[in-house]
Design a protein around this motif. Structure first.
Motif, PDB file in Angstrom:
ATOM      1  N   LEU A 185       1.157  12.737  -8.753  1.00 33.67           N
ATOM      2  CA  LEU A 185       0.659  11.516  -8.124  1.00 33.67           C
ATOM      3  C   LEU A 185       0.170  10.519  -9.165  1.00 33.67           C
ATOM      4  N   ARG A 186      -0.485  10.996 -10.209  1.00 36.38           N
ATOM      5  CA  ARG A 186      -0.976  10.134 -11.278  1.00 36.38           C
ATOM      6  C   ARG A 186       0.181   9.424 -11.986  1.00 36.38           C
ATOM      7  N   GLN A 187       1.281  10.145 -12.211  1.00 35.13           N
ATOM      8  CA  GLN A 187       2.430   9.531 -12.876  1.00 35.13           C
ATOM      9  C   GLN A 187       3.084   8.457 -12.007  1.00 35.13           C
ATOM     10  N   ILE A 188       3.060   8.639 -10.704  1.00 33.96           N
ATOM     11  CA  ILE A 188       3.605   7.618  -9.802  1.00 33.96           C
ATOM     12  C   ILE A 188       2.775   6.342  -9.902  1.00 33.96           C
ATOM     13  N   VAL A 189       1.452   6.497  -9.871  1.00 37.76           N
ATOM     14  CA  VAL A 189       0.572   5.327  -9.979  1.00 37.76           C
ATOM     15  C   VAL A 189       0.718   4.683 -11.359  1.00 37.76           C
TER      16      VAL A 189
ATOM     17  N   ALA B  81       2.583   0.238 -14.883  1.00 39.08           N
ATOM     18  CA  ALA B  81       3.499  -0.271 -15.903  1.00 39.08           C
ATOM     19  C   ALA B  81       4.310  -1.463 -15.376  1.00 39.08           C
ATOM     20  N   LEU B  82       4.464  -1.541 -14.060  1.00 38.34           N
ATOM     21  CA  LEU B  82       5.196  -2.633 -13.435  1.00 38.34           C
ATOM     22  C   LEU B  82       4.306  -3.827 -13.078  1.00 38.34           C
ATOM     23  N   GLY B  83       2.990  -3.692 -13.323  1.00 39.48           N
ATOM     24  CA  GLY B  83       2.085  -4.808 -13.099  1.00 39.48           C
ATOM     25  C   GLY B  83       0.934  -4.584 -12.147  1.00 39.48           C
ATOM     26  N   TYR B  84       0.883  -3.430 -11.463  1.00 47.09           N
ATOM     27  CA  TYR B  84      -0.234  -3.160 -10.551  1.00 47.09           C
ATOM     28  C   TYR B  84      -1.506  -2.933 -11.359  1.00 47.09           C
ATOM     29  N   LYS B  85      -2.584  -3.582 -10.916  1.00 44.95           N
ATOM     30  CA  LYS B  85      -3.892  -3.384 -11.533  1.00 44.95           C
ATOM     31  C   LYS B  85      -4.857  -2.970 -10.428  1.00 44.95           C
ATOM     32  N   GLY B  86      -5.377  -1.775 -10.528  1.00 43.41           N
ATOM     33  CA  GLY B  86      -6.303  -1.318  -9.511  1.00 43.41           C
ATOM     34  C   GLY B  86      -6.466   0.187  -9.535  1.00 43.41           C
ATOM     35  N   PRO B  87      -7.223   0.701  -8.565  1.00 38.68           N
ATOM     36  CA  PRO B  87      -7.521   2.139  -8.518  1.00 38.68           C
ATOM     37  C   PRO B  87      -6.316   2.978  -8.095  1.00 38.68           C
TER      38      PRO B  87
ATOM     39  N   LEU C 178       9.954  13.203   0.200  1.00 42.73           N
ATOM     40  CA  LEU C 178       9.255  11.929   0.320  1.00 42.73           C
ATOM     41  C   LEU C 178       7.752  12.143   0.248  1.00 42.73           C
ATOM     42  N   ILE C 179       7.096  11.356  -0.600  1.00 45.10           N
ATOM     43  CA  ILE C 179       5.637  11.286  -0.619  1.00 45.10           C
ATOM     44  C   ILE C 179       5.277   9.897  -0.120  1.00 45.10           C
ATOM     45  N   VAL C 180       4.346   9.838   0.830  1.00 42.62           N
ATOM     46  CA  VAL C 180       3.856   8.558   1.309  1.00 42.62           C
ATOM     47  C   VAL C 180       2.400   8.430   0.868  1.00 42.62           C
ATOM     48  N   LEU C 181       2.134   7.363   0.110  1.00 41.65           N
ATOM     49  CA  LEU C 181       0.799   7.103  -0.406  1.00 41.65           C
ATOM     50  C   LEU C 181       0.183   5.926   0.330  1.00 41.65           C
ATOM     51  N   GLU C 182      -1.127   5.965   0.499  1.00 40.14           N
ATOM     52  CA  GLU C 182      -1.851   4.840   1.092  1.00 40.14           C
ATOM     53  C   GLU C 182      -2.466   4.046  -0.045  1.00 40.14           C
ATOM     54  N   ALA C 183      -2.034   2.817  -0.185  1.00 38.97           N
ATOM     55  CA  ALA C 183      -2.499   1.983  -1.286  1.00 38.97           C
ATOM     56  C   ALA C 183      -3.890   1.421  -1.000  1.00 38.97           C
ATOM     57  N   PRO C 184      -4.710   1.256  -2.049  1.00 42.41           N
ATOM     58  CA  PRO C 184      -6.005   0.606  -1.866  1.00 42.41           C
ATOM     59  C   PRO C 184      -5.806  -0.904  -1.639  1.00 42.41           C
ATOM     60  N   GLU C 185      -6.854  -1.579  -1.211  1.00 47.32           N
ATOM     61  CA  GLU C 185      -6.775  -3.019  -0.925  1.00 47.32           C
ATOM     62  C   GLU C 185      -6.261  -3.825  -2.120  1.00 47.32           C
TER      63      GLU C 185
ATOM     64  N   THR D 257      -2.302  -7.621  -3.780  1.00 46.91           N
ATOM     65  CA  THR D 257      -1.960  -8.703  -4.710  1.00 46.91           C
ATOM     66  C   THR D 257      -0.634  -8.406  -5.399  1.00 46.91           C
ATOM     67  N   PHE D 258      -0.479  -7.177  -5.882  1.00 44.00           N
ATOM     68  CA  PHE D 258       0.772  -6.778  -6.525  1.00 44.00           C
ATOM     69  C   PHE D 258       1.925  -6.821  -5.522  1.00 44.00           C
ATOM     70  N   ALA D 259       1.692  -6.295  -4.319  1.00 45.76           N
ATOM     71  CA  ALA D 259       2.743  -6.267  -3.299  1.00 45.76           C
ATOM     72  C   ALA D 259       3.190  -7.683  -2.933  1.00 45.76           C
ATOM     73  N   LYS D 260       2.240  -8.610  -2.817  1.00 44.14           N
ATOM     74  CA  LYS D 260       2.589 -10.002  -2.509  1.00 44.14           C
ATOM     75  C   LYS D 260       3.463 -10.597  -3.609  1.00 44.14           C
ATOM     76  N   SER D 261       3.187 -10.229  -4.851  1.00 40.27           N
ATOM     77  CA  SER D 261       3.987 -10.760  -5.961  1.00 40.27           C
ATOM     78  C   SER D 261       5.430 -10.259  -5.906  1.00 40.27           C
ATOM     79  N   ARG D 262       5.652  -9.203  -5.137  1.00 39.07           N
ATOM     80  CA  ARG D 262       6.990  -8.632  -4.976  1.00 39.07           C
ATOM     81  C   ARG D 262       7.637  -9.019  -3.643  1.00 39.07           C
ATOM     82  N   GLY D 263       6.969  -9.887  -2.871  1.00 39.26           N
ATOM     83  CA  GLY D 263       7.565 -10.372  -1.636  1.00 39.26           C
ATOM     84  C   GLY D 263       6.977  -9.837  -0.351  1.00 39.26           C
ATOM     85  N   TRP D 264       5.935  -8.995  -0.432  1.00 42.93           N
ATOM     86  CA  TRP D 264       5.322  -8.435   0.766  1.00 42.93           C
ATOM     87  C   TRP D 264       4.542  -9.513   1.517  1.00 42.93           C
TER      88      TRP D 264
END
Length: 114
Positions: A58-62, A67-73, A87-94, A98-105
């Motif tokens: 899980l740590r390597q996924i985060v 490395a792609l630009g996410y900054k956070g916990p 499949l692993i489904v993770l719940e992202a913190p709030e 910001t990162f997701a919006k930069s990718r079109g979310w």
């Protein structure tokens, strides 16, 4: 499995679990819109055999997302019922929004804030 409503955040890469086994990650993706909380889908080439809770994996996924630009916990696992053999489904913190919006979310909840 991806659909037209997916945003691919990362293509293929390798990640090792705490026992040193290497796993082939096919993609990290999110849906293109949602209401605040974002589930992050990590697709694997082969079944994980119970590796869903492996902290090193899980740590390597985060770290890949950072490395792609996410900054956070770090992320936590989403609902256990969503987890599948490849499949692993993770719940992202709030902070991930910001990162997701930069990718079109698109945050559908913002439409109600007006």
């Amino acid at each position: 499995m991806t659909t037209d409503s997916d945003i691919e955040l990362s293509g293929p890469f390798q990640a090792a679990d705490s026992s040193g086994r290497t796993h082939e990650v096919k993609a990290i993706r999110i849906f293109d819109e949602g209401y605040g909380i974002i589930d992050v889908y990590v697709d694997f080439a082969k079944p994980l055999d119970g590796g869903h809770k492996d902290a090193a994996l899980l740590r390597q996924i985060v770290e890949r997302l950072r490395a792609l630009g996410y900054k956070g916990p770090d992320f936590g696992l989403s609902d256990p019922g969503l987890q599948e053999s490849k499949l692993i489904v993770l719940e992202a913190p709030e902070e991930f929004a910001t990162f997701a919006k930069s990718r079109g979310w698109k945050n559908l909840a913002e439409e109600f804030d007006e």
